[in-house]
Write a protein that holds these residues in place. Structure first.
Motif, short mmCIF file in Angstrom:
data_model
loop_
_atom_site.label_atom_id
_atom_site.label_comp_id
_atom_site.label_asym_id
_atom_site.label_seq_id
_atom_site.Cartn_x
_atom_site.Cartn_y
_atom_site.Cartn_z
N ALA A 13 0.82 -1.21 0.00
CA ALA A 13 0.00 0.00 0.00
C ALA A 13 0.85 1.26 0.00
CB ALA A 13 -0.93 0.00 1.21
N LEU A 14 1.99 1.21 0.70
CA LEU A 14 2.89 2.37 0.70
C LEU A 14 3.43 2.62 -0.70
CD1 LEU A 14 4.26 4.58 2.35
CD2 LEU A 14 6.13 2.99 2.82
N PHE A 17 0.80 4.34 -2.61
CA PHE A 17 0.77 5.76 -2.27
C PHE A 17 1.88 6.52 -3.00
CE2 PHE A 17 2.73 9.08 0.45
CZ PHE A 17 1.74 10.04 0.32
N GLY A 139 -3.70 3.20 0.29
CA GLY A 139 -2.56 3.92 -0.29
C GLY A 139 -2.99 4.76 -1.47
#
Length: 395
Positions: A13-14, A17, A139
């Motif tokens: 998810a990071l 992002f 994200g």
């Protein structure tokens, strides 16, 4: 393959992002880019539109090309390219060089998303896949809604170069997280290009693609002019609008999680109810938009429902092509970008021809078209789902 590592989806998810911030964060520093390279703001805007165009055109093909490779290696490779591209963008000597540094990673943008969604879904039991994908979507939500004000703030407080380096650092940290927390992800049963392309023969898939595209068009035909609406109709100042954007994004994170939970319980019912809920929100915005306090409450609800539309669209599309999940995800990314383009264009036409207050009707039109696609799909292709809906209505 079920993962027991707690940071599996968070690391992915990071990365989502970081990549989303690379795509959209630049919107907040377009005036600085125009000033720095002595070009017009509209010319600087090509850095955004060309990025999206490459995603829409090449997304499925790039995903097919890399579909046979180890998923972990693909995720790592994409993040390396995005990290380097952002570093080079920070020190680009000319507008043309910046355009090249921007466009090269755009080819790999949909590859990361496709693999990320598929990896998250396969890391948990099937009944929990929507929740796992929802975490990855967090994200995307943060990158889309908060990336612009964060990048703009960094650009204003420090410099254009630091704003680009911010995205580079985020991608680098995500890269490190994937290296540490994600196990090797080999492709257990490699599908041929022809096998994956056969899903395109399914008419119900194309109806679902149309639904996703129309839902995204509905969302962005209104949200693209969110700031303008609040300033003109509600009468909010620029600073208050910035706070509303952050509020919208914060509620969106919660809405993203709730939508994933509802989908895991009953995907069909959630999908059918979604356009009705968003339509009600739009009507509240239209009739209560000139009142500040009610509008703040509406924004909280609107943000939550807005992000729910992303995961509803993605889950419905991939469920129709479960035999080729990564290719299906790439179709979602491409047609979602097409929906954004259509919606933004339509909303802009409503704004210029009828007035900013009228953009709500652009969103409602697309919602009705999307709902029509769902009804047609259920009526002609999903007899078992039609029975399910009938049973739910009588309960």
């Amino acid at each position: 393959m079920y993962s027991n590592k707690p940071f599996f989806t968070y690391a992915i998810a990071l990365g989502v992002f970081g990549i989303t911030n690379t795509e959209f964060g630049i919107v907040g520093i377009l005036p600085k880019i125009a000033e720095h390279f002595q070009i017009s703001v509209s010319q600087a805007g090509m850095l955004v539109s060309m990025f999206a165009l490459i995603i829409a055109i090449f997304g499925p093909f790039m995903t097919l090309l890399l579909s046979g490779f180890n998923r972990k290696r693909v995720l790592i490779s994409v993040l390396i390219v995005f990290t380097i591209a952002n570093v080079f963008s920070a020190f680009a000597p000319s507008y043309e060089a910046l355009m090249i540094f921007r466009l090269l990673p755009a080819f790999l943008h949909p590859v990361y998303f496709s693999v990320a969604f598929a990896a998250a879904a396969s890391s948990v039991p099937k009944e929990q896949s929507a929740i796992a994908v929802g975490k990855v979507f967090t994200g995307l939500t943060i990158g889309m809604v908060l990336g612009v004000p964060i990048t703009a703030f960094i650009g204003d407080q420090f410099s254009l170069a630091i704003a680009f380096l911010f995205s580079a650092v985020i991608n680098a940290i995500a890269l490190l997280g994937i290296v540490i927390f994600i196990p090797t992800l080999p492709v257990e049963a490699k599908l041929s290009f022809g096998k994956q392309l056969t899903v395109l023969k399914k008419p119900q898939l194309w109806l679902t693609i149309a639904t996703a595209c129309l839902f995204l068009a509905s969302l962005y035909s209104v949200y693209s002019y969110f700031a303008e609406y609040l300033q003109v109709v509600t009468g909010m100042s620029g600073k208050v609008v910035s706070i509303m954007l952050i509020l919208f994004g914060a509620s969106g994170i919660i809405g993203n999680i709730r939508a994933a939970t509802y989908l895991s319980r009953n995907m069909l019912k959630t999908t059918i109810l979604y356009p009705f809920v968003l339509g009600i929100i739009y009507l509240f915005v239209y009739y209560m938009g000139s009142y500040t306090i009610p509008m703040i409450i509406i924004i909280l609800l609107w943000g939550a429902v807005f992000t729910g539309g992303l995961i509803v669209s993605q889950t419905c599309l991939t469920s129709e092509a479960s035999e080729a999940p990564e290719f299906a995800n790439s179709l979602f990314v491409s047609f979602a970008n097409l929906g954004v383009t259509i919606g933004t264009t339509s909303g802009g036409w409503f704004l210029s021809q009828i007035g900013v207050h009228s953009i709500i009707w652009s969103g409602i039109v697309f919602l009705l078209l999307g709902l029509s696609c769902i009804v047609v799909k259920i009526k002609f292709f999903d007899s078992n789902k039609r029975s399910q809906v009938s049973n739910e209505v009588h309960q």
